[in-house]
Write a protein that holds these residues in place. Sequence first.
Motif, PDB file in Angstrom:
ATOM      1  N   THR A  16      -2.232  11.573   2.306  1.00  0.00           N
ATOM      2  CA  THR A  16      -2.756  11.610   0.939  1.00  0.00           C
ATOM      3  C   THR A  16      -3.545  10.352   0.630  1.00  0.00           C
ATOM      4  OG1 THR A  16      -0.826  12.911   0.255  1.00  0.00           O
ATOM      5  CG2 THR A  16      -2.149  11.909  -1.489  1.00  0.00           C
TER       6      THR A  16
ATOM      7  N   ILE B 124      -7.894   7.967  -1.382  1.00  0.00           N
ATOM      8  CA  ILE B 124      -8.477   6.631  -1.615  1.00  0.00           C
ATOM      9  C   ILE B 124      -8.935   5.952  -0.332  1.00  0.00           C
ATOM     10  CG2 ILE B 124      -7.210   6.234  -3.761  1.00  0.00           C
ATOM     11  CD1 ILE B 124      -5.156   4.640  -2.244  1.00  0.00           C
ATOM     12  N   ASN B 125      -9.009   6.736   0.762  1.00  0.00           N
ATOM     13  CA  ASN B 125      -9.499   6.212   2.042  1.00  0.00           C
ATOM     14  C   ASN B 125      -8.744   4.955   2.481  1.00  0.00           C
ATOM     15  OD1 ASN B 125     -11.236   6.483   4.269  1.00  0.00           O
ATOM     16  ND2 ASN B 125     -12.658   4.966   3.447  1.00  0.00           N
ATOM     17  N   GLU B 126      -7.429   4.967   2.256  1.00  0.00           N
ATOM     18  CA  GLU B 126      -6.586   3.818   2.620  1.00  0.00           C
ATOM     19  C   GLU B 126      -6.259   3.899   4.107  1.00  0.00           C
ATOM     20  OE1 GLU B 126      -3.278   2.411  -0.098  1.00  0.00           O
ATOM     21  OE2 GLU B 126      -2.117   3.203   1.578  1.00  0.00           O
ATOM     22  N   ARG B 127      -6.563   2.824   4.841  1.00  0.00           N
ATOM     23  CA  ARG B 127      -6.353   2.813   6.290  1.00  0.00           C
ATOM     24  C   ARG B 127      -5.413   1.677   6.693  1.00  0.00           C
ATOM     25  NH1 ARG B 127     -10.762   5.586   8.887  1.00  0.00           N
ATOM     26  NH2 ARG B 127     -12.290   6.304   7.346  1.00  0.00           N
TER      27      ARG B 127
ATOM     28  N   SER C 113       0.585   3.846   1.998  1.00  0.00           N
ATOM     29  CA  SER C 113       0.936   4.221   3.369  1.00  0.00           C
ATOM     30  C   SER C 113       2.155   3.449   3.854  1.00  0.00           C
ATOM     31  CB  SER C 113      -0.243   3.966   4.307  1.00  0.00           C
ATOM     32  OG  SER C 113      -1.363   4.721   3.927  1.00  0.00           O
TER      33      SER C 113
ATOM     34  N   PHE D 104      -5.077   8.444   2.692  1.00  0.00           N
ATOM     35  CA  PHE D 104      -6.332   8.467   3.458  1.00  0.00           C
ATOM     36  C   PHE D 104      -7.355   9.400   2.802  1.00  0.00           C
ATOM     37  CE2 PHE D 104      -8.928  10.551   6.771  1.00  0.00           C
ATOM     38  CZ  PHE D 104      -9.650   9.438   7.215  1.00  0.00           C
ATOM     39  N   ILE D 105      -6.906  10.584   2.388  1.00  0.00           N
ATOM     40  CA  ILE D 105      -7.808  11.583   1.807  1.00  0.00           C
ATOM     41  C   ILE D 105      -8.306  11.167   0.422  1.00  0.00           C
ATOM     42  CG2 ILE D 105      -7.957  13.966   0.937  1.00  0.00           C
ATOM     43  CD1 ILE D 105      -5.926  14.713   3.161  1.00  0.00           C
TER      44      ILE D 105
ATOM     45  N   THR E 197       0.820  -1.207   0.000  1.00  0.00           N
ATOM     46  CA  THR E 197       0.000   0.000   0.000  1.00  0.00           C
ATOM     47  C   THR E 197       0.857   1.262   0.000  1.00  0.00           C
ATOM     48  OG1 THR E 197      -0.086   0.165   2.414  1.00  0.00           O
ATOM     49  CG2 THR E 197      -1.768  -1.214   1.340  1.00  0.00           C
TER      50      THR E 197
END
Length: 298
Positions: free
Chosen positions: A254, A259-262, A91, A256-257, A89
């Motif tokens: 970025t 592609i809402n990757e957590r 992140s 998170f904002i 990912t």
Amino acid sequence: MKKTALADISLLFVAFIWGSTFVIVQKAIQFLPPHFFNGTRFLLAALLLFIFMKKKSKFSINLLGAGMFLGVFLFLGYAFQTIGLLYTTSSKAGFITGLSVMIVPLFAIWILKDKPRSIVFLSAFIGALGLYFLTVGDMMSMNIGDLLVFFCAIAFALHIIFTSKFSSKHEAIPLTIVQLSTVSLLSFISSTMFEKTSFSYDALFNRDVIIALVITSIFATAIAFLIQTKFQQFTTAARVALIFAMEPVFAALTAFIVINERLSGNGLIGCLLIFIAMIVTELPDIKEIKGIKQKHGM
């Protein structure tokens, strides 16, 4: 404004650019293979800088050698990072790349003959623990993408080290052009060898690919590496690495904002430990603290 302060602000801007483009690159390499994407990106950036280069600038043998040498490490860093993004990912890739902030002081002891500091070894341990939580602890097994991005961190650390060595000896724009051209050439060679039948040239006209090439070639490559090459001569390699420690924070925000990757709980712990390790790297040793106290009569 002092040159060191201007250098710090400029390099922080570079960290922001690099961190915010992880998601963009990750989207683009779904359509273009990694080596071909990097080859195109760095070629466009080199041509852009060449257009704005002063006519009196010269490419000496020493400059060409230094630029090609730096370009090899830059190529390895981006090759490992871009391919790694296919399997991990944005992140996680950002924080693993951030491990270079601890690797730089370790390599500086060996290559630049900096004095060894015990705090560096403490930060390396904290960082390794964070990497465990972020990868093995988060996914029960080391993802191949995580491993590739870790190799990327080593390559980027070496690039920072040698940029400190060469940036004050050569003019910034020609040195940057040679670096970027070297990365482009090696990327295209790698694409020819390993990516022969994996894509169609029509993918170059895909919207996500065009956006990624424009943003990364202009901002994340031409401007970013020119800034690094120009301003790194006014600060230390370890300080540059610490400033670049903000890159994974920008990458995670970025991701998170956009592609809402957590990240999972373990992943967040790992990111926190790596970030702590980045900060600890620049803390003074006990000996240095005692020296400061003695100097001020404390």
